[in-house]
Write an enzyme that holds these catalytic residues in place. Structure first.
Site, PDB file in Angstrom:
ATOM      1  N   HIS A 194       1.398   6.877  -0.832  1.00  0.00           N
ATOM      2  CA  HIS A 194       0.556   6.037   0.022  1.00  0.00           C
ATOM      3  C   HIS A 194      -0.753   5.779  -0.712  1.00  0.00           C
ATOM      4  CE1 HIS A 194      -1.766   4.722   3.540  1.00  0.00           C
ATOM      5  NE2 HIS A 194      -0.602   4.551   4.167  1.00  0.00           N
TER       6      HIS A 194
ATOM      7  N   HIS B 234       0.811  -1.217   0.000  1.00  0.00           N
ATOM      8  CA  HIS B 234       0.000   0.000   0.000  1.00  0.00           C
ATOM      9  C   HIS B 234       0.845   1.269   0.000  1.00  0.00           C
ATOM     10  CE1 HIS B 234       1.148   0.116   4.189  1.00  0.00           C
ATOM     11  NE2 HIS B 234       0.592   1.303   4.308  1.00  0.00           N
TER      12      HIS B 234
END
Length: 683
Positions: A74, A59
């Site tokens: 992110h 992620h």
């Protein structure tokens, strides 16, 4: 001090970091940055540099930029909790060197949202306190790989290793270098970039056959007069949200020079290919004669029809066979038409036809570039039980142009038509959506699109079909019905010739509904229908043609579809034969229509009568007179045999070759036309 650019990792709506719904990032604990509400799944590198971190849950990805900046991308908020089944695919690993704008990952937006997580992509410069004096996010809609923020470094030396992402003010030095090397295209590119407001004013760039097309943040910053007078520029135009610089034959060289100076993140190859193809089609269209334009328009129409139907052809063929089996079961009294067994099997065979508008709305939207889900919902509106009830049982308050006024809309009298089994309205609607959606997305802010684009589309398109297209088709059908009755009264043979030859063409456009009410009225009032016998011959003809292709073709994919389509056509359902094979390859539909004309002529000439609705070969018992077998049965068998022989022979000899398959595969897609059609299952 030196300014550098941080590119956007995804396409979407860029916002200030303070607007991100994650306190760790929004309060600046991870450094300065920005957020993006993504609209696409492709993720690109925001800087040139080395990959320093890839989270185990995939992620988050970290970079050490060539400028010294440490950048974190992110993907989503709280998506670390999805580590067991991460909705990400990362194509880089620690130690790799990436180039700004290069693909690094994809994210499954649907899976993230289904898991109850926000897909917001966040970019943070984690060492911004030590390296940056200023950070300016470029808020608004963005594409992937374009300028997302301008960052001012504390010392100029740190930016020396990343010239590809330096501020546009440094482009002047590039232009001077171009002059020294004699690269006139690079010089012109630098001048154009400077005069459109610099790199900071450019979102992205594409080109067509003659023009470099800029998407600018503010067109007012562009200096039209100076650009028009540059050596190598023909003119400047503004259209479709683009700032277009007309170059001429050298457009490719100038475009390449512009991208070389801006960086690869500014280019959009897919959009460029689309623009080039569109311009090529437009230029080719203008060179055609009127007759050639008509021919090409018809070819485009057929391409849209068959392309929209192909995904459901297998289902239609299977359902047609099931309906034929059910007809046999009821004919031989194995199952009663009122028994639950009949209801269940009939639902299995009939549902794909009944809800055809939903399926065709989805496939036509994909074919024409509209939103498939929205068009599926529009199909659901047309098959909604209350709408079906209005069409079939609404109170008739009057007539207009042959149409029964059976409803009102805000007090206005309207005719609500039946749309189950139909496809023409949905393809027309998909075309309308393909024109409406881009405009809506331009005028509606990104944060409101999720709600208001589908809302407006469903209201406008479903309304256009229900209130305009349906009544128009009904009016045309009514006029056609009157003409058919007149011709049949004049001569059953001539009527059979014309109806037999053109009935399946009427099916394509939904105009066969002109004949069906006549048939229904004949059977319910007289107990029989001569007209239905003619319609039956057209089904046999389509089956004979596709049978020839099944036997002749050596292409496995064609044979796999042609055999079940043959069975389905002889069971009275011709859609798989028509849209899957005959219409798709053109000449086969023509030879099938000739066979239908011959069969219809013979049926009319012999005055073959029919006492049931089920047609084609499976409906043989419908030609048996309840009072005792008469010549109608033998006439049906004779006409059907000759129809099969004619359509089969013509198709085998002239209607199809395996080369047609390759021609269809290599034919360019034509999306510039909006002609569609409706097809419904026959009686």
């Amino acid at each position: 001090m030196t300014q550098v650019q941080l590119l956007t990792p995804v396409a979407g709506q860029l916002c200030e970091l303070t607007a991100v719904a994650d306190p760790i990032f929004s309060q600046g604990m991870m450094g300065q940055g920005f957020g993006i509400e993504p609209e696409a799944e492709q993720v690109v590198a925001p800087v040139s540099g080395q990959v320093t971190m890839v989270a185990a849950s995939l992620h988050a990805i970290g970079f050490k930029a060539d400028t010294g900046l440490e950048v974190l991308v992110h993907l989503g908020i709280d998506t670390v909790e999805l580590a067991a089944n991460p909705p990400f695919t990362v194509s880089v690993q620690v130690g790799d060197h990436v180039t700004a704008g290069g693909a690094i990952a994809t994210m499954d937006l649907a899976a993230i949202q289904a898991a109850g997580k926000a897909p917001t992509v966040i970019l943070a410069v984690t060492n911004s306190a030590d390296t940056l004096t200023q950070f300016e996010p470029q808020v608004g809609p963005v594409r992937a790989g374009v300028v997302g923020a301008l960052a001012t470094l504390m010392n100029k030396e740190q930016a020396a290793n990343e010239p590809a992402i330096q501020l546009a003010t440094e482009i002047s030095s590039t232009a001077n270098a171009s002059v020294r090397t004699g690269d006139r295209y690079a010089q012109l590119a630098a001048q154009i970039i400077e005069q459109v407001g610099g790199a900071v004013n450019i979102k992205s760039v594409i080109h067509c056959i003659t023009r470099v097309r800029f998407y600018l943040k503010d067109e007012q910053q562009a200096n039209d007069t100076i650009i028009q007078n540059l050596d190598g520029v023909i003119d400047v135009a503004k259209a479709g949200g683009q700032y277009q610089v007309v170059i001429g034959p050298a457009v490719n060289d100038v475009y390449d020079a512009i991208i070389a100076q801006l960086g690869p993140g500014f280019g959009d190859e897919e959009a460029t290919e689309t623009a080039v193809a569109k311009e090529a089609r437009k230029a080719a269209w203008q060179k055609l004669s009127p007759l050639q334009k008509v021919k090409q328009a018809f070819s485009s129409l057929i391409g849209v029809i068959t392309g929209s139907m192909i995904p459901v052809i297998g289902l239609l063929a299977a359902s047609g066979i099931l309906k034929g089996v059910l007809a046999l079961l009821t004919t031989f009294k194995v199952v009663s038409a009122s028994a639950p067994t009949y209801v269940i099997i009939n639902a299995m065979g009939d549902s794909v036809f009944y809800f055809l508008p939903i399926f065709v709305g989805f496939t036509a939207a994909k074919k024409l570039g509209a939103d498939p889900v929205i068009m599926g919902i529009v199909g659901g509106v047309l098959t909604y039980p209350a709408i079906v009830s209005l069409a079939s049982g609404g109170k008739v308050t009057g007539h207009l142009l042959g149409m029964a006024i059976n409803a009102d809309f805000f007090g206005l009298p309207v005719h609500v038509a039946a749309y189950t089994y139909s496809i023409f309205p949905m393809i027309a609607g998909a075309w309308l959506a393909s024109k409406l959606e881009p405009w809506l997305k331009r005028v509606i802010p990104t944060v409101l699109r999720m709600i208001f684009v589908p809302l407006i589309e469903v209201v406008l398109i479903a309304g256009a079909i229900l209130l305009v297209l349906g009544p128009v088709i009904t009016a045309l059908s009514g006029a056609l019905a009157a003409g058919i009755v007149g011709i049949y009264q004049l001569s059953p043979a001539i009527s059979g010739l014309l109806i037999g030859g053109f009935y399946q063409v009427l099916v394509i456009f939904g105009l066969h509904w002109a004949i069906i009410p006549i048939v229904v009225n004949d059977i319910t009032t007289n107990g029989h229908s001569y007209l239905n016998a003619i319609v039956s011959a057209t089904m046999v003809a389509q089956g004979g043609a596709v049978l020839a292709i099944a036997l002749k073709s050596k292409v496995a994919s064609v044979k796999e579809l042609a055999w079940p389509a043959t069975i389905s056509a002889f069971c009275g359902v011709t859609e798989p034969a028509m849209y899957g094979i005959n219409l798709k390859y053109g000449r086969a539909f023509a030879t099938a229509s000739v066979g239908g004309a011959v069969g219809g002529f013979l049926t009319g000439l012999m005055q073959v009568n029919m006492w049931g609705f089920a047609g084609s070969l499976i409906g043989v018992t419908s030609f048996i007179n309840p009072q005792g077998v008469d010549f109608s049965l033998w006439g049906f068998l004779i006409a059907s045999l000759i129809t099969v022989i004619v359509s089969f022979s013509l198709t085998y000899a002239f209607g199809f070759t395996d080369a047609d398959v390759q021609n269809v595969k290599t034919a360019p897609a034509k999306k510039h036309l909006g002609e569609e059609r409706v097809a419904s299952t026959e009686i």
